[in-house]
Design an enzyme around this catalytic site. Structure first.
Site, PDB file in Angstrom:
ATOM      1  N   HIS A  59       0.852  -1.197   0.000  1.00 16.87           N
ATOM      2  CA  HIS A  59       0.000   0.000   0.000  1.00 16.87           C
ATOM      3  C   HIS A  59       0.880   1.236   0.000  1.00 16.87           C
ATOM      4  O   HIS A  59       2.112   1.139   0.065  1.00 16.87           O
ATOM      5  CB  HIS A  59      -0.979  -0.006   1.177  1.00 16.87           C
ATOM      6  N   HIS A  61       1.339   3.954   2.006  1.00 15.83           N
ATOM      7  CA  HIS A  61       1.820   4.723   3.148  1.00 15.83           C
ATOM      8  C   HIS A  61       3.338   4.868   3.125  1.00 15.83           C
ATOM      9  O   HIS A  61       4.060   3.955   2.732  1.00 15.83           O
ATOM     10  CB  HIS A  61       1.349   4.093   4.447  1.00 15.83           C
ATOM     11  N   ASP A  63       5.696   4.822   5.266  1.00 15.78           N
ATOM     12  CA  ASP A  63       6.582   3.881   5.969  1.00 15.78           C
ATOM     13  C   ASP A  63       6.668   2.534   5.266  1.00 15.78           C
ATOM     14  O   ASP A  63       7.368   1.633   5.730  1.00 15.78           O
ATOM     15  CB  ASP A  63       6.147   3.707   7.429  1.00 15.78           C
ATOM     16  N   HIS A  64       5.994   2.410   4.116  1.00 14.10           N
ATOM     17  CA  HIS A  64       6.075   1.192   3.311  1.00 14.10           C
ATOM     18  C   HIS A  64       6.702   1.441   1.933  1.00 14.10           C
ATOM     19  O   HIS A  64       7.192   0.498   1.320  1.00 14.10           O
ATOM     20  CB  HIS A  64       4.689   0.576   3.141  1.00 14.10           C
ATOM     21  N   HIS A 117      -7.555  -0.994   5.596  1.00 13.65           N
ATOM     22  CA  HIS A 117      -6.548  -0.047   6.085  1.00 13.65           C
ATOM     23  C   HIS A 117      -6.400   1.094   5.082  1.00 13.65           C
ATOM     24  O   HIS A 117      -6.404   2.268   5.452  1.00 13.65           O
ATOM     25  CB  HIS A 117      -5.231  -0.785   6.286  1.00 13.65           C
ATOM     26  N   ASP A 134      -0.314  -3.966   6.254  1.00 13.01           N
ATOM     27  CA  ASP A 134      -0.959  -3.483   7.480  1.00 13.01           C
ATOM     28  C   ASP A 134      -2.413  -3.933   7.588  1.00 13.01           C
ATOM     29  O   ASP A 134      -3.203  -3.305   8.308  1.00 13.01           O
ATOM     30  CB  ASP A 134      -0.891  -1.957   7.547  1.00 13.01           C
ATOM     31  N   HIS A 172       4.677  -4.823  10.981  1.00 14.35           N
ATOM     32  CA  HIS A 172       5.003  -4.081  12.198  1.00 14.35           C
ATOM     33  C   HIS A 172       5.133  -5.025  13.388  1.00 14.35           C
ATOM     34  O   HIS A 172       4.463  -6.061  13.451  1.00 14.35           O
ATOM     35  CB  HIS A 172       3.917  -3.047  12.518  1.00 14.35           C
TER      36      HIS A 172
END
Length: 259
Positions: A59, A61, A63-64, A117, A134, A172
């Site tokens: 996805h 985001h 942090d990915h 998400h 996530d 995570h």
């Protein structure tokens, strides 16, 4: 961790992210999943003299995906990801039931669309390994930033139908805090108590808690158990009208957000 002859290892990033590195014995070629930070990936690849051939994204985001551009400055990797312009780099679009072939590694992954998400979230499954981003965490699930409880219920139902032996490579390290919440939902769940004790020991030793085993998640993760009487009854202490499934998902997801 080896699944068959695929070696899968965690590259820690930020406070609690895991970037997953996939290699095969005897080969320099490799793939990474959700490289939110390019620095730790570059360090690992250089230390191991590996050649990054593929990047799999679940996805959009930061942090990915935040490390992708930096990695592409060094490696000519093929990028796979969902149909979402927010990915921000040229990539091969993956949709439900697509097969992602990584020929240099001899690997193939099936794509699952798992919105909740985010609206375009996908997961990858193959070789007894699931990369759910996530959507699914060990003893938890992702927050509903763009989807609904019905979306999450459908997405987790889809993943829960995979073989119980599936190893789940979540993105995570949330397992310990997730266990604390899950015990509030199901304080008498023996499987959950065992997992919580295992996690406490692993974290005390400075070890990660992943991959999880899907069969154990089905026995202990309340978000995979929204039709189980004990979870429904816990939800009904908050909303007496909560029905099994989506309505219970809505209650316990909101409860987790406040926990």
């Amino acid at each position: 961790m080896r699944d068959g002859d695929v070696q899968i290892e965690a590259i820690p990033a930020f406070a609690d992210n895991y970037i997953w590195l996939l290699t095969r014995p005897g080969s320099r070629d490799c793939a990474v999943v959700d490289p939110g930070d390019g620095g730790p990936v570059l360090d690992r690849l250089r230390a191991r003299d590996l050649d990054l051939r593929y990047i799999l994204l679940t996805h959009h985001h930061a942090d990915h995906i935040g490390g992708v551009s930096r990695l592409l400055q060094t490696y000519r990797a093929t990028v796979f990801g969902p149909d979402d312009p927010r990915i921000g780099v040229n990539h091969r679009i993956c949709r439900q039931d697509d097969l992602v072939d990584l020929p240099e590694l001899g690997l193939t992954f099936e794509v699952f669309e798992v919105p909740a998400h985010t609206r375009t979230h996908i997961a990858y499954y193959g070789h007894n390994a699931l990369f759910p981003g996530d959507t699914l965490f060990s003893i938890g699930c992702g927050r509903l930033f763009e989807g609904t409880p019905a979306d999450m219920q459908e997405s987790l139902d889809k993943l829960s139908r995979l073989p119980a032996t599936t190893r789940v490579y979540c993105a995570h390290e949330y397992t310990q805090s997730n266990c604390a919440f899950a015990l509030a939902v199901e304080p008498d769940n023996a499987a959950l108590k065992r997992r919580a004790a295992e996690v406490e020991g692993l974290r005390a030793a400075g070890k990660n808690t992943l991959p999880a085993k899907l069969g154990e998640e089905q026995a202990a993760n309340p978000f995979l158990r929204t039709r189980e009487r004990s979870v429904v009854e816990a939800a009904r202490k908050i909303d007496p009208q909560a029905a099994p499934g989506t309505a219970t998902m809505a209650v316990i997801r909101a409860w987790k957000d406040r926990f």
